[in-house]
Design a protein around this motif. Structure first.
Motif, PDB file in Angstrom:
ATOM      1  N   TRP A  98       0.839  -1.200   0.000  1.00 25.07           N
ATOM      2  CA  TRP A  98       0.000   0.000   0.000  1.00 25.07           C
ATOM      3  C   TRP A  98       0.876   1.252   0.000  1.00 25.07           C
ATOM      4  O   TRP A  98       0.650   2.163  -0.791  1.00 25.07           O
ATOM      5  CB  TRP A  98      -0.918  -0.007   1.217  1.00 25.07           C
ATOM      6  CG  TRP A  98      -2.046   0.988   1.140  1.00 25.07           C
ATOM      7  CD1 TRP A  98      -3.311   0.749   0.686  1.00 25.07           C
ATOM      8  CD2 TRP A  98      -2.022   2.363   1.531  1.00 25.07           C
ATOM      9  NE1 TRP A  98      -4.069   1.890   0.767  1.00 25.07           N
ATOM     10  CE2 TRP A  98      -3.301   2.901   1.285  1.00 25.07           C
ATOM     11  CE3 TRP A  98      -1.044   3.201   2.064  1.00 25.07           C
ATOM     12  CZ2 TRP A  98      -3.630   4.225   1.548  1.00 25.07           C
ATOM     13  CZ3 TRP A  98      -1.363   4.526   2.325  1.00 25.07           C
ATOM     14  CH2 TRP A  98      -2.650   5.034   2.078  1.00 25.07           C
ATOM     15  N   ASP A  99       1.880   1.273   0.870  1.00 23.41           N
ATOM     16  CA  ASP A  99       2.758   2.437   0.981  1.00 23.41           C
ATOM     17  C   ASP A  99       3.479   2.736  -0.328  1.00 23.41           C
ATOM     18  O   ASP A  99       3.746   3.899  -0.650  1.00 23.41           O
ATOM     19  CB  ASP A  99       3.803   2.235   2.086  1.00 23.41           C
ATOM     20  CG  ASP A  99       3.185   2.190   3.476  1.00 23.41           C
ATOM     21  OD1 ASP A  99       2.022   2.610   3.648  1.00 23.41           O
ATOM     22  OD2 ASP A  99       3.876   1.704   4.400  1.00 23.41           O
ATOM     23  N   ASN A 102       2.031   4.228  -5.384  1.00 22.93           N
ATOM     24  CA  ASN A 102       1.809   5.666  -5.489  1.00 22.93           C
ATOM     25  C   ASN A 102       1.603   6.085  -6.937  1.00 22.93           C
ATOM     26  O   ASN A 102       2.189   5.517  -7.859  1.00 22.93           O
ATOM     27  CB  ASN A 102       2.995   6.436  -4.911  1.00 22.93           C
ATOM     28  CG  ASN A 102       3.186   6.150  -3.443  1.00 22.93           C
ATOM     29  OD1 ASN A 102       2.246   6.256  -2.657  1.00 22.93           O
ATOM     30  ND2 ASN A 102       4.392   5.753  -3.064  1.00 22.93           N
ATOM     31  N   GLU A 106      -1.009  12.317  -6.749  1.00 21.79           N
ATOM     32  CA  GLU A 106      -2.202  11.829  -6.068  1.00 21.79           C
ATOM     33  C   GLU A 106      -2.177  12.251  -4.603  1.00 21.79           C
ATOM     34  O   GLU A 106      -1.160  12.121  -3.928  1.00 21.79           O
ATOM     35  CB  GLU A 106      -2.242  10.300  -6.175  1.00 21.79           C
ATOM     36  CG  GLU A 106      -3.447   9.652  -5.542  1.00 21.79           C
ATOM     37  CD  GLU A 106      -3.420   8.141  -5.736  1.00 21.79           C
ATOM     38  OE1 GLU A 106      -4.405   7.620  -6.279  1.00 21.79           O
ATOM     39  OE2 GLU A 106      -2.428   7.494  -5.353  1.00 21.79           O
ATOM     40  N   THR A 107      -3.311  12.732  -4.093  1.00 23.86           N
ATOM     41  CA  THR A 107      -3.410  13.057  -2.671  1.00 23.86           C
ATOM     42  C   THR A 107      -3.655  11.774  -1.889  1.00 23.86           C
ATOM     43  O   THR A 107      -4.022  10.736  -2.460  1.00 23.86           O
ATOM     44  CB  THR A 107      -4.568  14.027  -2.394  1.00 23.86           C
ATOM     45  OG1 THR A 107      -5.799  13.356  -2.679  1.00 23.86           O
ATOM     46  CG2 THR A 107      -4.452  15.303  -3.230  1.00 23.86           C
ATOM     47  N   GLU A 108      -3.498  11.842  -0.571  1.00 21.56           N
ATOM     48  CA  GLU A 108      -3.762  10.668   0.258  1.00 21.56           C
ATOM     49  C   GLU A 108      -5.228  10.251   0.153  1.00 21.56           C
ATOM     50  O   GLU A 108      -5.547   9.065   0.093  1.00 21.56           O
ATOM     51  CB  GLU A 108      -3.380  10.922   1.717  1.00 21.56           C
ATOM     52  CG  GLU A 108      -3.530   9.669   2.558  1.00 21.56           C
ATOM     53  CD  GLU A 108      -2.977   9.806   3.963  1.00 21.56           C
ATOM     54  OE1 GLU A 108      -3.221   8.864   4.741  1.00 21.56           O
ATOM     55  OE2 GLU A 108      -2.341  10.806   4.283  1.00 21.56           O
ATOM     56  N   ALA A 109      -6.135  11.239   0.108  1.00 19.34           N
ATOM     57  CA  ALA A 109      -7.560  10.931  -0.023  1.00 19.34           C
ATOM     58  C   ALA A 109      -7.838  10.212  -1.344  1.00 19.34           C
ATOM     59  O   ALA A 109      -8.633   9.262  -1.388  1.00 19.34           O
ATOM     60  CB  ALA A 109      -8.393  12.204   0.075  1.00 19.34           C
ATOM     61  N   GLU A 110      -7.183  10.622  -2.413  1.00 19.46           N
ATOM     62  CA  GLU A 110      -7.354   9.966  -3.703  1.00 19.46           C
ATOM     63  C   GLU A 110      -6.789   8.542  -3.669  1.00 19.46           C
ATOM     64  O   GLU A 110      -7.366   7.621  -4.245  1.00 19.46           O
ATOM     65  CB  GLU A 110      -6.686  10.778  -4.817  1.00 19.46           C
ATOM     66  CG  GLU A 110      -7.392  12.094  -5.095  1.00 19.46           C
ATOM     67  CD  GLU A 110      -6.586  13.035  -5.985  1.00 19.46           C
ATOM     68  OE1 GLU A 110      -7.207  13.857  -6.672  1.00 19.46           O
ATOM     69  OE2 GLU A 110      -5.336  12.955  -5.982  1.00 19.46           O
ATOM     70  N   LYS A 111      -5.663   8.390  -2.967  1.00 18.06           N
ATOM     71  CA  LYS A 111      -5.061   7.064  -2.846  1.00 18.06           C
ATOM     72  C   LYS A 111      -6.000   6.130  -2.085  1.00 18.06           C
ATOM     73  O   LYS A 111      -6.183   4.970  -2.457  1.00 18.06           O
ATOM     74  CB  LYS A 111      -3.706   7.155  -2.137  1.00 18.06           C
ATOM     75  CG  LYS A 111      -2.974   5.838  -2.030  1.00 18.06           C
ATOM     76  CD  LYS A 111      -1.577   6.022  -1.446  1.00 18.06           C
ATOM     77  CE  LYS A 111      -0.806   4.725  -1.418  1.00 18.06           C
ATOM     78  NZ  LYS A 111       0.587   4.920  -0.978  1.00 18.06           N
ATOM     79  N   ILE A 112      -6.612   6.629  -1.019  1.00 20.59           N
ATOM     80  CA  ILE A 112      -7.552   5.826  -0.239  1.00 20.59           C
ATOM     81  C   ILE A 112      -8.770   5.467  -1.083  1.00 20.59           C
ATOM     82  O   ILE A 112      -9.263   4.333  -1.029  1.00 20.59           O
ATOM     83  CB  ILE A 112      -7.955   6.558   1.059  1.00 20.59           C
ATOM     84  CG1 ILE A 112      -6.742   6.612   2.010  1.00 20.59           C
ATOM     85  CG2 ILE A 112      -9.150   5.894   1.728  1.00 20.59           C
ATOM     86  CD1 ILE A 112      -6.924   7.502   3.211  1.00 20.59           C
ATOM     87  N   ARG A 118      -5.376   2.070   4.267  1.00 21.79           N
ATOM     88  CA  ARG A 118      -4.154   1.296   4.517  1.00 21.79           C
ATOM     89  C   ARG A 118      -4.475   0.183   5.509  1.00 21.79           C
ATOM     90  O   ARG A 118      -5.094   0.427   6.544  1.00 21.79           O
ATOM     91  CB  ARG A 118      -3.075   2.202   5.090  1.00 21.79           C
ATOM     92  CG  ARG A 118      -1.733   1.519   5.292  1.00 21.79           C
ATOM     93  CD  ARG A 118      -0.708   2.532   5.833  1.00 21.79           C
ATOM     94  NE  ARG A 118       0.630   1.998   5.844  1.00 21.79           N
ATOM     95  CZ  ARG A 118       1.183   1.393   6.892  1.00 21.79           C
ATOM     96  NH1 ARG A 118       0.494   1.250   8.027  1.00 21.79           N
ATOM     97  NH2 ARG A 118       2.424   0.950   6.844  1.00 21.79           N
TER      98      ARG A 118
END
Length: 124
Positions: A98-99, A102, A106-112, A118
């Motif tokens: 997950w980490d 990338n 991409e923002t963290e919200a978009e990644k989620i 995570r």
């Protein structure tokens, strides 16, 4: 060993493998680098374990000429002592995946949104 188990533990290689029947991709194994665990005297004569076979009398294989035995008859504790170590190693792998997944910009919200949250736990 005559039958493949849901879990395979190979003492020489210090590896715990979760087989397909238990929900893993075929044969996902993790080396457990914990000499204190593997050097426990109760394991001194064990070569390998195939836990959860249809031939329970053939679950534990010994280093010497001791006949194969069932896991229960080997008197070495519960299978969770192995599965818990696999779960911890698998969780670490899931978190690493997950980490490292990338997308540039991409923002963290978009990644989620793309991957889901995570992973914080895993239990077989």
């Amino acid at each position: 060993m005559a039958a493949k188990g849901n879990w395979t533990i190979v003492f020489e290689d210090k590896i715990v493998i979760k087989n397909h029947a238990e929900g893993a991709s075929e044969g996902i194994g993790y080396t457990i680098d914990n000499d204190a665990f593997w050097n426990d005297p109760k394991f001194s004569n064990i070569w390998a374990i195939h836990h959860g076979t249809s031939v329970t009398s053939d679950e534990v294989e010994y280093r010497d000429t001791t006949p194969h035995s069932s896991f229960a008859d080997a008197n070495i504790g519960d299978i969770s002592q192995f599965t818990n170590k696999w779960d911890a190693a698998h969780l670490a792998q899931l978190q690493s995946n997950w980490d490292n997944d990338n997308v540039e910009g991409e923002t963290e919200a978009e990644k989620i949104t793309r991957l889901g949250a995570r992973p914080t736990s895993y239990s077989s």
